[in-house]
Design a protein around this motif. Structure first.
Motif, PDB file in Angstrom:
ATOM      1  N   LEU B 128      37.718  43.266  35.828  1.00 42.25           N
ATOM      2  CA  LEU B 128      38.469  42.610  36.779  1.00 42.25           C
ATOM      3  C   LEU B 128      37.453  41.498  37.235  1.00 42.25           C
ATOM      4  CD1 LEU B 128      40.308  45.265  38.874  1.00 42.25           C
ATOM      5  CD2 LEU B 128      41.506  43.325  37.809  1.00 42.25           C
ATOM      6  N   PHE B 129      36.278  41.921  37.481  1.00 45.23           N
ATOM      7  CA  PHE B 129      35.535  40.690  37.909  1.00 45.23           C
ATOM      8  C   PHE B 129      35.376  39.589  36.862  1.00 45.23           C
ATOM      9  CE2 PHE B 129      31.547  38.628  38.499  1.00 45.23           C
ATOM     10  CZ  PHE B 129      31.380  38.473  39.750  1.00 45.23           C
ATOM     11  N   GLY B 130      35.282  39.858  35.528  1.00 43.63           N
ATOM     12  CA  GLY B 130      35.179  38.876  34.554  1.00 43.63           C
ATOM     13  C   GLY B 130      36.433  38.340  34.400  1.00 43.63           C
ATOM     14  N   VAL B 131      37.506  38.796  34.543  1.00 43.90           N
ATOM     15  CA  VAL B 131      38.987  38.117  34.496  1.00 43.90           C
ATOM     16  C   VAL B 131      39.044  37.145  35.749  1.00 43.90           C
ATOM     17  CG1 VAL B 131      41.288  38.504  34.562  1.00 43.90           C
ATOM     18  CG2 VAL B 131      40.072  39.702  33.130  1.00 43.90           C
ATOM     19  N   LEU B 132      38.641  37.636  36.924  1.00 44.98           N
ATOM     20  CA  LEU B 132      38.979  36.778  37.969  1.00 44.98           C
ATOM     21  C   LEU B 132      38.150  35.569  38.108  1.00 44.98           C
ATOM     22  CD1 LEU B 132      40.262  38.052  41.201  1.00 44.98           C
ATOM     23  CD2 LEU B 132      38.155  36.844  41.435  1.00 44.98           C
ATOM     24  N   VAL B 133      36.786  35.778  37.824  1.00 45.68           N
ATOM     25  CA  VAL B 133      35.842  34.578  38.326  1.00 45.68           C
ATOM     26  C   VAL B 133      35.952  33.788  36.857  1.00 45.68           C
ATOM     27  CG1 VAL B 133      33.378  33.944  38.209  1.00 45.68           C
ATOM     28  CG2 VAL B 133      34.251  36.276  39.312  1.00 45.68           C
ATOM     29  N   GLY B 134      36.096  34.456  35.641  1.00 41.58           N
ATOM     30  CA  GLY B 134      36.263  33.408  34.428  1.00 41.58           C
ATOM     31  C   GLY B 134      37.801  32.644  34.647  1.00 41.58           C
ATOM     32  N   CYS B 135      38.617  33.188  35.264  1.00 38.83           N
ATOM     33  CA  CYS B 135      39.805  32.196  35.627  1.00 38.83           C
ATOM     34  C   CYS B 135      39.815  31.366  36.218  1.00 38.83           C
ATOM     35  CB  CYS B 135      41.000  33.309  35.724  1.00 38.83           C
ATOM     36  SG  CYS B 135      41.790  34.305  34.225  1.00 38.83           S
ATOM     37  N   LEU B 174      44.079  40.761  45.653  1.00 41.93           N
ATOM     38  CA  LEU B 174      43.534  41.792  46.155  1.00 41.93           C
ATOM     39  C   LEU B 174      44.252  43.131  45.622  1.00 41.93           C
ATOM     40  CD1 LEU B 174      40.700  42.416  47.561  1.00 41.93           C
ATOM     41  CD2 LEU B 174      41.921  42.482  49.578  1.00 41.93           C
ATOM     42  N   VAL B 175      45.690  43.025  46.072  1.00 41.83           N
ATOM     43  CA  VAL B 175      46.437  43.839  45.899  1.00 41.83           C
ATOM     44  C   VAL B 175      46.503  44.174  44.272  1.00 41.83           C
ATOM     45  CG1 VAL B 175      49.029  44.835  45.905  1.00 41.83           C
ATOM     46  CG2 VAL B 175      47.748  43.585  47.931  1.00 41.83           C
ATOM     47  N   LEU B 176      46.751  43.133  43.517  1.00 40.90           N
ATOM     48  CA  LEU B 176      46.845  43.421  42.260  1.00 40.90           C
ATOM     49  C   LEU B 176      45.752  44.226  41.544  1.00 40.90           C
ATOM     50  CD1 LEU B 176      48.849  40.151  40.796  1.00 40.90           C
ATOM     51  CD2 LEU B 176      49.670  42.683  40.695  1.00 40.90           C
ATOM     52  N   ALA B 177      44.587  43.458  42.074  1.00 37.11           N
ATOM     53  CA  ALA B 177      43.197  44.271  41.478  1.00 37.11           C
ATOM     54  C   ALA B 177      43.233  45.649  41.718  1.00 37.11           C
ATOM     55  CB  ALA B 177      42.040  43.341  42.137  1.00 37.11           C
ATOM     56  N   VAL B 178      43.458  46.014  43.082  1.00 38.08           N
ATOM     57  CA  VAL B 178      43.460  47.476  43.473  1.00 38.08           C
ATOM     58  C   VAL B 178      44.284  48.366  42.583  1.00 38.08           C
ATOM     59  CG1 VAL B 178      43.747  49.128  45.125  1.00 38.08           C
ATOM     60  CG2 VAL B 178      42.414  47.010  45.826  1.00 38.08           C
ATOM     61  N   SER B 179      45.722  47.966  42.487  1.00 41.88           N
ATOM     62  CA  SER B 179      46.429  48.495  41.846  1.00 41.88           C
ATOM     63  C   SER B 179      46.073  48.648  40.266  1.00 41.88           C
ATOM     64  CB  SER B 179      47.833  48.087  41.666  1.00 41.88           C
ATOM     65  OG  SER B 179      48.132  47.196  42.666  1.00 41.88           O
ATOM     66  N   THR B 180      45.506  47.585  39.743  1.00 42.66           N
ATOM     67  CA  THR B 180      44.937  47.752  38.219  1.00 42.66           C
ATOM     68  C   THR B 180      43.836  48.727  38.135  1.00 42.66           C
ATOM     69  OG1 THR B 180      45.344  45.086  38.078  1.00 42.66           O
ATOM     70  CG2 THR B 180      44.377  46.171  36.512  1.00 42.66           C
ATOM     71  N   LEU B 181      43.239  48.816  39.115  1.00 45.95           N
ATOM     72  CA  LEU B 181      41.774  49.700  39.324  1.00 45.95           C
ATOM     73  C   LEU B 181      42.491  51.147  39.053  1.00 45.95           C
ATOM     74  CD1 LEU B 181      39.361  48.685  41.845  1.00 45.95           C
ATOM     75  CD2 LEU B 181      38.870  48.939  39.412  1.00 45.95           C
TER      76      LEU B 181
END
Lengths: 112, 466
Positions: B128-135, B174-181
């Motif tokens: 998630l961190f890689g995707v978020l920051v990279g995008c 934030l919501v999407l990231a938590v649900s992905t987790l």
């Protein structure tokens, strides 16, 4: 949590300190080349994209990995070439500087 | 020693190379060698990566890797070679953005491969961190490119409800990231990626053109962190080290750059220069009707030729007109007549810190004639003429005298202290920060309108005749 992640975290934290330490004082004339040079360094993500292409199976994964390799190549190759062009300007100049008699044309004597 | 241990040792060597390269890049003497060292280290690491069995296991994948690399080089080399020195900043932005994109793609592919096996939460976190920051880095750099390339307005873009929209996008991620987790669902990760791209766009839009270089440096640092995150997902120390080096040094560099502009990083990113620009431009409403004094090249040529000390203040206008060679010609001519001439370089003259030094070095202007702002300012009061070539914001006294101005607090070159001020300008258009310059209306100021290269050329012949 495996011990692997702790080792990687250790490397991460130490590399962070090195990164800050190593560029403590940069003259402002080098801000642009330094930014450009470090931009090229993170192009090493190319190694990661090559590895992931090795793991990719099926059209979807392979397509994504293909673009990953392509983008990373642009980053690393373009980054180093641009930085080198910038720094080319910084080579030491020879002391003597020809005083040209202004830029007109180059009139050759004895032409007529 | 197994093959993979050997390759890891090569990676270690490459990491050492990168550290030494960064060290070299921060000193003028070793900068070029530093860059070459980094390139050699990178080539070594990339070359040995092909020795890994998994990279060579499938011919199709290997061939596609090579095709992508050849294609990428075929695009990147000519682009980097041909780009004009003035367009360097946006070139760096775009190369940075694609790096962020590559890091994000690595994370996505790893996730797609591992998702069916319900990976551990921290593995998903790395992805998630890689995707978020990279995008964010990818789309942010694209907008930064568009601003510098003038494909869109360089002014801060503001719209009603901006804060609310930003907050909503942030909350949704934030919501999407938590649900992905929790679910390890691929579609949810894809949605996170799309929203992260949107976040990059709305993060950069309100940042004014003059601040974009600082922003590029920050995005560069972001890409570094995204690459480090890919290193975690791939269990690869080299990516972690290189990415973190760039991430950490990038934050420091970004702070140095904003300090050179006399502002804090937070101020650069979130003040939205924009919200104050309205206040600034309100005051200049009268600008059109006020009179300025414009002179002929001959008048100015005489003024320059009979001065004792002339300070040339170059700005972006000189860069776009490619007038650095003509400027040097004028300076040489004046020096032959015994006039003391030097160039006063503002740290952010041009479009990036250090940009102007690069351009003038290209025109073979010797180092001892270039003075940094702090060195030049004490001498301004004794200068007969401040010749301002295509600069505006960096000599705007509003930075010292008008607390409401968007550039208030930015250190400037004190051109207003010289006995005469000459502006070579294309038009009365305000500078990149979008605000008017009082100095233009000052009675000791003479303006000469036109393309910087033309007007400098006319001054050269005027000085010759004087």
């Amino acid at each position: 949590m495996s011990t692997g992640i702790i080792q990687f975290l250790t490397v991460f934290v130490l590399a962070g300190f090195v990164g800050i330490e190593v560029i403590s004082a940069v003259p402002s004339i080098l801000h642009t080349p330094l930014m450009s040079g470090s931009n090229a360094i993170h192009g090493i993500v190319l190694v990661g994209t090559i590895l992931i292409m090795g793991e990719a199976r099926g059209a979807a994964q392979i397509t994504l990995a293909f673009f990953a390799v392509l983008l990373a190549t642009l980053n690393i190759v373009g980054g180093f070439v641009v930085t080198d062009r910038m720094l080319e300007m910084f080579k030491a100049k020879p002391a003597e500087r020809p005083r040209r008699n202004t830029g007109g044309g180059d009139r050759r004597e004895g032409d007529g | 020693m197994t093959l993979n241990t050997g390759i890891d040792l090569v990676y270690l060597l490459a990491a050492i190379g990168f550290i030494l390269a960064l060290k070299g890049l921060s000193s003028p003497r070793y900068a070029r060698n530093g860059n070459l060292l980094a390139a050699a280290a990178a080539a070594l690491a990339v070359g040995f990566t092909f020795a890994r069995p998994e990279v060579r296991a499938h011919t199709l994948n290997l061939v596609l890797t090579l095709v992508a690399m050849v294609l990428g080089s075929a695009i990147a080399v000519p682009a980097a070679r041909r780009v004009k020195m003035t367009a360097m900043p946006q070139m760096v932005a775009i190369f940075n953005g694609v790096g962020g994109g590559a890091a994000a793609l690595i994370s996505v592919v790893v996730f797609v491969i591992e998702a069916p096996g319900q990976p551990a939460v921290y593995r998903i976190g790395e992805v998630l961190f890689g995707v978020l920051v990279g995008c964010v880095s990818l789309s942010g750099s694209a907008i930064a490119f568009a601003k510098l390339q003038e494909l869109m307005t360089g002014r801060p873009v503001t719209y009603p409800g901006q804060q609310v929209i930003n907050a909503l996008v942030g909350a949704a991620i934030l919501v999407l990231a938590v649900s992905t987790l929790l679910t390890a669902s691929v579609p949810l990760l894809a949605a996170t990626a799309v929203l992260s791209l949107a976040l990059g766009v709305i993060f950069v839009l309100p940042i004014g053109g003059a601040d974009v270089p600082v922003l590029i440096s920050l995005l560069n640092s972001f890409t570094g962190l995204a690459v480090a995150a890919s290193g975690f997902t791939l269990n690869n120390n080299l990516l972690i080290i290189a990415g973190t080096l760039v991430g950490a040094s990038g934050v420091l560099l970004t702070r140095m750059m904003s300090k050179a502009m006399g502002r804090s990083l937070g101020n650069v990113l979130f003040s939205a220069f924009g919200s104050v620009v309205t206040a600034g431009s309100g005051a200049d409403g009268t600008g059109e009707t006020r009179s300025v004094r414009s002179g002929t090249p001959d008048d100015i040529g005489v003024l320059l030729a009979y001065s004792r000390k002339v300070v040339i203040v170059p700005g972006y206008g000189l860069a776009v007109a490619q007038a650095q060679h003509t400027a040097r010609e004028l300076a040489d001519l004046l020096m032959e007549r015994g006039v003391e001439v030097f160039y006063a370089i503002h740290p952010v003259a041009g479009r990036m810190p250090g940009h102007m030094n690069v351009l003038l070095a290209e025109a073979n202007v010797p180092y001892d004639e270039l003075k940094e702002m702090d060195e030049a300012n004490p001498e301004m009061a004794t200068a007969d003429v401040a010749l301002i070539v295509g600069a505006n914001d960096t000599v705007n006294p509003a930075a010292k005298s008008t607390p409401g101005s968007p550039i208030y607090g930015m250190p400037i070159i004190n051109a207003d202290e010289a006995e005469h001020v000459v502006f070579l300008k294309r038009s009365m258009r305000p500078g990149f920060a979008g605000i008017d310059n009082e100095l233009l209306f000052d009675e000791k100021t003479t303006l000469l309108f036109g393309d910087a290269k033309d007007t400098l050329g006319k001054l050269v012949s005027a000085v010759q005749d004087a």
